[in-house]
Motif scaffolding. Sequence first.
Motif, PDB file in Angstrom:
ATOM      1  N   LEU A   1       0.838  -1.206   0.000  1.00  0.00           N
ATOM      2  CA  LEU A   1       0.000   0.000   0.000  1.00  0.00           C
ATOM      3  C   LEU A   1       0.868   1.250   0.000  1.00  0.00           C
ATOM      4  O   LEU A   1       1.938   1.278   0.603  1.00  0.00           O
TER       5      LEU A   1
ATOM      6  N   CYS B   1      -5.217   4.438   0.503  1.00  0.00           N
ATOM      7  CA  CYS B   1      -6.290   3.440   0.477  1.00  0.00           C
ATOM      8  C   CYS B   1      -7.482   3.887   1.301  1.00  0.00           C
ATOM      9  O   CYS B   1      -7.338   4.362   2.425  1.00  0.00           O
ATOM     10  N   THR B   2      -8.665   3.719   0.739  1.00  0.00           N
ATOM     11  CA  THR B   2      -9.883   4.078   1.459  1.00  0.00           C
ATOM     12  C   THR B   2     -10.604   2.847   1.997  1.00  0.00           C
ATOM     13  O   THR B   2     -11.668   2.971   2.579  1.00  0.00           O
TER      14      THR B   2
ATOM     15  N   CYS C   1     -11.984   0.493   0.188  1.00  0.00           N
ATOM     16  CA  CYS C   1     -13.222   0.345  -0.575  1.00  0.00           C
ATOM     17  C   CYS C   1     -13.490  -1.099  -0.995  1.00  0.00           C
ATOM     18  O   CYS C   1     -14.575  -1.404  -1.469  1.00  0.00           O
ATOM     19  N   MET C   2     -12.535  -1.970  -0.845  1.00  0.00           N
ATOM     20  CA  MET C   2     -12.691  -3.407  -1.086  1.00  0.00           C
ATOM     21  C   MET C   2     -12.856  -3.796  -2.565  1.00  0.00           C
ATOM     22  O   MET C   2     -13.207  -4.941  -2.847  1.00  0.00           O
ATOM     23  N   VAL C   3     -12.609  -2.882  -3.484  1.00  0.00           N
ATOM     24  CA  VAL C   3     -12.704  -3.262  -4.904  1.00  0.00           C
ATOM     25  C   VAL C   3     -11.650  -4.316  -5.230  1.00  0.00           C
ATOM     26  O   VAL C   3     -11.931  -5.331  -5.872  1.00  0.00           O
ATOM     27  N   CYS C   4     -10.429  -4.093  -4.738  1.00  0.00           N
ATOM     28  CA  CYS C   4      -9.360  -5.035  -5.026  1.00  0.00           C
ATOM     29  C   CYS C   4      -9.679  -6.401  -4.425  1.00  0.00           C
ATOM     30  O   CYS C   4      -9.364  -7.438  -4.998  1.00  0.00           O
TER      31      CYS C   4
ATOM     32  N   PHE D   1      -6.163  -3.795   7.132  1.00  0.00           N
ATOM     33  CA  PHE D   1      -5.876  -4.381   5.826  1.00  0.00           C
ATOM     34  C   PHE D   1      -4.931  -5.546   6.053  1.00  0.00           C
ATOM     35  O   PHE D   1      -3.988  -5.445   6.830  1.00  0.00           O
TER      36      PHE D   1
ATOM     37  N   CYS E   1      -7.782  -0.817  -8.668  1.00  0.00           N
ATOM     38  CA  CYS E   1      -7.884   0.195  -7.614  1.00  0.00           C
ATOM     39  C   CYS E   1      -8.076   1.580  -8.235  1.00  0.00           C
ATOM     40  O   CYS E   1      -7.341   1.968  -9.133  1.00  0.00           O
TER      41      CYS E   1
ATOM     42  N   PHE F   1      -7.898   4.417  -6.511  1.00  0.00           N
ATOM     43  CA  PHE F   1      -7.328   5.459  -5.656  1.00  0.00           C
ATOM     44  C   PHE F   1      -5.800   5.447  -5.654  1.00  0.00           C
ATOM     45  O   PHE F   1      -5.208   6.028  -4.755  1.00  0.00           O
TER      46      PHE F   1
ATOM     47  N   ALA G   1      -3.922   3.322  -4.636  1.00  0.00           N
ATOM     48  CA  ALA G   1      -3.547   2.994  -3.272  1.00  0.00           C
ATOM     49  C   ALA G   1      -2.669   1.756  -3.170  1.00  0.00           C
ATOM     50  O   ALA G   1      -2.072   1.511  -2.141  1.00  0.00           O
TER      51      ALA G   1
HETATM   52  S1  SF4 Z   1      -9.142  -0.953  -4.210  1.00  0.00           S
HETATM   53 FE1  SF4 Z   1      -7.518   0.442  -3.596  1.00  0.00          FE
HETATM   54  S2  SF4 Z   1      -8.499   1.868  -2.181  1.00  0.00           S
HETATM   55 FE2  SF4 Z   1      -9.880   0.100  -2.385  1.00  0.00          FE
HETATM   56  S3  SF4 Z   1      -9.307  -1.241  -0.695  1.00  0.00           S
HETATM   57 FE3  SF4 Z   1      -8.108  -1.893  -2.468  1.00  0.00          FE
HETATM   58  S4  SF4 Z   1      -6.180  -0.770  -2.265  1.00  0.00           S
HETATM   59 FE4  SF4 Z   1      -7.650   0.236  -0.915  1.00  0.00          FE
END
Ligand code: SF4
Lengths: 384, 187
Positions: free
Chosen positions: B44, B55-56, B58-61, B94, B111, B113, B115
Amino acid sequence: MVESQIDITAGPPPDAPPNAEPVEMLLNMGPQHPSTHGVFRMVLWVDGEKIVAVEPHIGYLHRGSEKLCEGEQYHQVITLFDRLDYVANFNNELVYCQAVEKLMGLTVPERAEYVRVILCELNRIASHLLYVGTIGLDAGAMTPTMFAFRGRERIQALFEAVSGARMMHNYFRIGGLKEELPDNFEQLIRDLLPLLREDVAESDKILTFNEIFLSRLKDVGRISAEDAIDFGFTGPCLRGCGVEYDVRKAQPYSVYDRFDFDVPVGLDGDCWDRHWVRIQEMYESLSIVEQALAQMPGGSVASSLGRRLIRPPAGEVYARAENPRGEMGVHLVSKGADRPYRLKVRPPSFCNLSAIKYLLKDSWIADSVVILGSLDIVLGEVDR
Amino acid sequence: MLNSVKGMLLTLASTFTGLRRPVTRQYPTVPTPVQPRFMGFPALTWDNGVNEPYCTGCMVCIRNCPTQCMSASMMDNPLNAEGQSSRRKIVDYFEINLNRCILCGICVEVCNFDAIVMSHEHEMSTYERNGDRVNLPALLEIGQKYQRETTWIPPTVLAKAKKDAEDAAKAAEAAKVEAAAAVEGGE
Ligand code: SF4
Ligand code: SF4
């Protein structure tokens, strides 16, 4: 404690007459045998040094890749394809991407097609160089491995510069490539080609016509063209029998119809012919890379899909391509979801390996290793 | 016989060149340099401007990871309440199980962001089965090391700079055309 059924320390049975008829013996080869190219197990019935029958046991490396594909989104499946034939990763990715592209009716940017061809052909050379190394070891020569791996290392360094990984690239995307090429991509390839040509020539020179190597491989593991076709041979193994069949020519995919290259074929279908075909193919691949580099247009390589989650329309497709080991096919069934409904791989190694019973029958134990080596199997793809 | 001798000569020749310029590296003592794009373990990144992670949570990853080796949760950003940061949510927890990670880079791709990065870290063997479950501080540390060593610029910033440059070029082109038209009109 369970009594072992066979006492391996015992000599001949005490009641055997001094000049008894030869007794068949059961010899277990693999799965952890160094010359089975991974984890392949054969049970050999031998009569002295002669092989009477073979029972291949495949599935030691079975990971259920095809089933796993049903649980992954379309872009995640690419990572599984990297791990099928793990010495020809780009070629695998290409087949899968082509299948999905065909299903969705996507066109790939011209430049991306050329880059794909370049990377796939380099991967073919890398794979064949690995083969040269291992067949050398199988036939009892240590040095070719060193020569071959030097060349292979160069290709892998290039792959690392382009995709970020030496083997499991995950670089091809449905409809294009993952990201733009590094700025010096063309220069990197231009620098690589002469060195690679030298490496291929060296591997060729040190092994192909070496007398010991010839006597180990010539007339060993011979198979006729008809039998080879019946067994479903493809790739260098089939071409070694004199059948001029190459998917790149028979059903050109990507931009292969724009290049001028030969399909080398052997004469007798023995181990040495299969070896020779592979060596010649490396030279052809080099020439394809050169032509592709000269013709390569500019522009973007990115997929038009971007990062969207794709849901291809319901339907079935079959896509195929020429992998270093033969024809790799992907049969993809979609029901319109974000994951494949069913995905079936037609692995070249598996089909080539199906002839092992036939090829090994009545050969010597020492030759079994060479014959298996000349089929050039990759167990990741056989067992899936 | 002749070809064996030729092969032997080739071996000898390359032995001598190899003595002068060895190909093999003594790996653990002489580390092999990695290429700029090398994909090591994911890590990160740290926003030095605001002093917080990008990193927010957001759980996309996490949803896109093919091996489901990561987990995360988000929380309200205290710095946002103080008005220092534009991020309303921030990562709270995380974890990546690097032993399960297959280094595919999909997390970085998805991601939004900037991040997460594929760092150059790759020598992380441990003796325990769970030895490579790394948490947020460890991931940020690896990420910061990567940022320090590679002059990392957030990809969205890069993309924006590229787009701005293109737009500027287009605008200049348009202005030129306009000027030319004005000259023609003036005549
Ligand atoms: S997609 Fe990016 S911002 Fe979202 S949880 Fe994963 S690392 Fe963090
Ligand atoms: S690199 Fe791939 S496997 Fe590893 S954490 Fe990212 S998405 Fe998951």
